[in-house]
Scaffold this active site. Sequence first.
Site, PDB file in Angstrom:
ATOM      1  N   ALA A  95       0.828  -1.203   0.000  1.00 37.74           N
ATOM      2  CA  ALA A  95       0.000   0.000   0.000  1.00 37.74           C
ATOM      3  C   ALA A  95       0.863   1.253   0.000  1.00 37.74           C
ATOM      4  O   ALA A  95       1.950   1.279   0.574  1.00 37.74           O
ATOM      5  CB  ALA A  95      -0.922   0.009   1.224  1.00 37.74           C
ATOM      6  N   CYS A  96       0.374   2.276  -0.665  1.00 38.06           N
ATOM      7  CA  CYS A  96       0.993   3.598  -0.610  1.00 38.06           C
ATOM      8  C   CYS A  96      -0.107   4.631  -0.782  1.00 38.06           C
ATOM      9  O   CYS A  96      -1.291   4.287  -0.834  1.00 38.06           O
ATOM     10  CB  CYS A  96       2.097   3.761  -1.651  1.00 38.06           C
ATOM     11  SG  CYS A  96       1.533   3.797  -3.359  1.00 38.06           S
ATOM     12  N   ASP A  97       0.268   5.881  -0.889  1.00 37.47           N
ATOM     13  CA  ASP A  97      -0.721   6.956  -0.911  1.00 37.47           C
ATOM     14  C   ASP A  97      -1.700   6.808  -2.069  1.00 37.47           C
ATOM     15  O   ASP A  97      -2.910   6.740  -1.881  1.00 37.47           O
ATOM     16  CB  ASP A  97       0.017   8.300  -0.994  1.00 37.47           C
ATOM     17  CG  ASP A  97      -0.892   9.464  -0.674  1.00 37.47           C
ATOM     18  OD1 ASP A  97      -1.927   9.243  -0.018  1.00 37.47           O
ATOM     19  OD2 ASP A  97      -0.563  10.587  -1.061  1.00 37.47           O
TER      20      ASP A  97
END
Length: 471
Positions: free
Chosen positions: A383-385
Amino acid sequence: MKSNFRAKVQAFGGFLTAMVIPNMGAFIAWGFITALFIPTGWMPNEKFATLVGPMVSMLLPLLLAYAGGKLIYDVRGGIAGTIGTIGLIVGAEIPMFLGAMIMGPLSAWVVKRVDGVLEKHIPTGFEMLINNFSLGILGFVLCLLSNTIIGPAVQEANALISAAIQALVSTGILPLLSLVNEPAKVLFLNNVIDQGVYYPLGMQHAAESGKSIYFMLASNPGAGLGLLLAYAVFGKGASKSTAPGAIIIHFLGGIHEMYFPYVLMKPITILAMIGGAACGIMTFQFFDAGLVAGPSPGSIFAYLALTPKGNFIGVIAGVTVATLVSFLITSVILKLSNKEDEDVLSASAAQSAQMKAEGLDFLQKTMGSATAKDTRYSFIAFACDAGMGSSAMGASTMRRALSKAGLDLHVEHFAIEKIPPEADVIVVHEKLADRVGMAVQGKRIITIQNYLDDPAIRALQEEIAKQYGKA
């Protein structure tokens, strides 16, 4: 408390990103049409140039409104957001990007709340009729309100913001924005700045003048390149060995998150980022340079592709100056460093890996998640922004590593707010861990510092191999 506030700001930035990023292709298409076919473009064409106005005033704001509404209330929310926003567009004298990013989610929220009230009182067999008419009536009201009340208010707010930034441009102190931009970026607030502030203003400015410096205030890849080059030459241990790979991904691939850990492990290097970015902005101003659309991702290829006719020298000069200044300042900092041991990047990452192996990371302790020893993983979420940059790269790397070990697990990348409940374990940068904790509960969370090569990721790979008898 401080980290929780940062997580909430990051979440707000993630929401803005989720509105803008899916539509970046449309923004870039508009940028190409503008750069090529307006009277001062590369291939002036009167017929094709007529596309520029309708796209920037109608198509792009409506796409933003639909995306924002859909985030709140799926397709029904997207339709509501579009209906509400058309009222803004028709009554406005400027492209309503800011208004669309407000009215789209707001309209969807109103419809969602009304649906929640009506749901329990709809007679059997009348669901479709009432749902269609409720959306139509609410859309009608929202459209009129946005046209007569909200639209003028947004125009006034937009005028104030534009006047403030124009004042900065005219006084020559625009480079001072780097004092805010660069620290915020390494705290993973880069999307709040770019997608939330500069890109909407840039689109409006570009619609008037064919280009905008606003697209370049926080996205210049030069400062990050200079920092990574300095680490590649003067760094120690893991920071020196990983910097060349990070350079390729950051500068050519446009994933700026790659340099954030290098700043975080030696915070004083933020001075290099501020200095490089500020000097880059000054150079852009000197040459009156701008881009025709927001570079997403912030790759040098995207910069050059979106550079209008007559601006290549200024754009290249701005990137080059930012690189040189950042490189020189970072080099001095690294040379003066008294640390003789393996750099902080390796030490802190190794400590993080040990914590994960023992099942003692922050979110597990606070939420009481199950440890790896009790679980056989089949679905790993990175996951990331925005769910499109660093997490995509990390997922791809993990997938290849598991494939080499003879394992075919489901490894996928997501924006933090879109992590599916079916995921067994979530891998995320440590600076985004608090935000993951707000979005997901009851899952094991692996925090890392480097999406490409991190001890915590290697430990997870070994752990999975043991679970499946491949160790």
